[in-house]
Design a protein around this motif. Structure first.
Motif, short mmCIF file in Angstrom:
data_model
loop_
_atom_site.label_atom_id
_atom_site.label_comp_id
_atom_site.label_asym_id
_atom_site.label_seq_id
_atom_site.Cartn_x
_atom_site.Cartn_y
_atom_site.Cartn_z
N THR A 25 6.33 2.90 5.57
CA THR A 25 6.17 4.42 5.32
C THR A 25 5.68 4.45 3.62
N VAL A 26 6.24 3.76 2.85
CA VAL A 26 6.06 3.79 1.57
C VAL A 26 4.26 3.49 1.09
N LYS A 27 4.02 2.23 1.92
CA LYS A 27 2.67 1.63 1.84
C LYS A 27 1.81 2.59 2.48
N TYR A 28 2.12 3.40 3.46
CA TYR A 28 1.09 4.38 4.07
C TYR A 28 1.14 5.67 2.94
N ARG A 29 1.99 5.90 2.33
CA ARG A 29 1.77 7.04 1.44
C ARG A 29 1.10 6.63 0.31
N GLN A 30 1.15 5.32 -0.19
CA GLN A 30 0.55 5.01 -1.14
C GLN A 30 -1.19 4.86 -0.92
N ILE A 31 -1.22 4.45 0.37
CA ILE A 31 -2.66 4.56 0.74
C ILE A 31 -3.30 5.93 0.77
N GLN A 32 -2.41 6.83 1.28
CA GLN A 32 -2.88 8.23 1.39
C GLN A 32 -3.41 8.81 0.08
N GLN A 33 -2.38 8.50 -0.87
CA GLN A 33 -2.68 8.69 -2.52
C GLN A 33 -4.22 8.32 -2.69
N LYS A 34 -4.18 6.94 -2.56
CA LYS A 34 -5.44 6.23 -3.19
C LYS A 34 -6.70 6.86 -2.37
N ILE A 35 -6.38 7.37 -1.10
CA ILE A 35 -7.81 8.01 -0.39
C ILE A 35 -7.77 9.51 -0.87
N LYS A 36 -7.03 10.16 -1.50
CA LYS A 36 -7.09 11.40 -1.93
C LYS A 36 -7.58 11.34 -3.64
N GLN A 37 -7.41 10.36 -4.12
CA GLN A 37 -7.99 9.68 -5.50
C GLN A 37 -9.33 9.52 -5.26
N LEU A 38 -9.85 8.96 -4.11
CA LEU A 38 -11.21 8.50 -3.99
C LEU A 38 -11.93 9.73 -3.52
#
Length: 129
Positions: A25-38
């Motif tokens: 879950t933590v990994k998926y949240r981090q991926i979502q944050q990176k997508i939002k940054q992008l």
């Protein structure tokens, strides 16, 4: 008294374990944050349209993730000042892996509709949810 203290400590420890967030879950949240940054850094006008998987079937999740990973490599930064951060974010997202359950998927990346880079990233974020 001693038994009561032991019971309270055991209860506290077990409740902490139950409320802990799983590493996935933590990994998926981090991926979502990176997508939002992008999304804020990506060039959207005059950019190449990308195949965007939407609502993939359960057995096709691996194919959808692969399509997103291929598409991410084609994204371009909106301006040159953001290029170092943009490149770093792309590199992090490219390392994301999804374990294939072993089912065969009949759809390919090319079978999905082409969309703008921002819509592409929103589709990727939706898949991560």
């Amino acid at each position: 008294m001693k038994n009561m203290i032991i019971f309270c400590m055991l209860f506290f420890c077990s409740s902490m374990v139950l409320t802990a967030t799983s590493p996935r879950t933590v990994k998926y949240r981090q991926i979502q944050q990176k997508i939002k940054q992008l999304e804020t850094m990506v060039k959207d006008k005059d950019a190449e349209l990308l195949h965007t998987p939407e609502n993939p079937l359960e057995g096709c999740l691996h194919t959808a993730v692969t399509c997103f990973k291929k598409g991410i490599q084609k994204l371009q930064p909106a301006n040159s000042q953001e290029k170092p951060q943009f490149t770093k974010t792309i590199r992090i997202l490219s390392k994301f892996t999804y374990r294939d359950p072993g089912e065969q998927c009949e759809s390919t990346c090319e079978s999905y509709e082409k969309k703008t880079p921002k819509e592409f990233l929103k589709g990727f974020a939706n898949l991560m949810q």
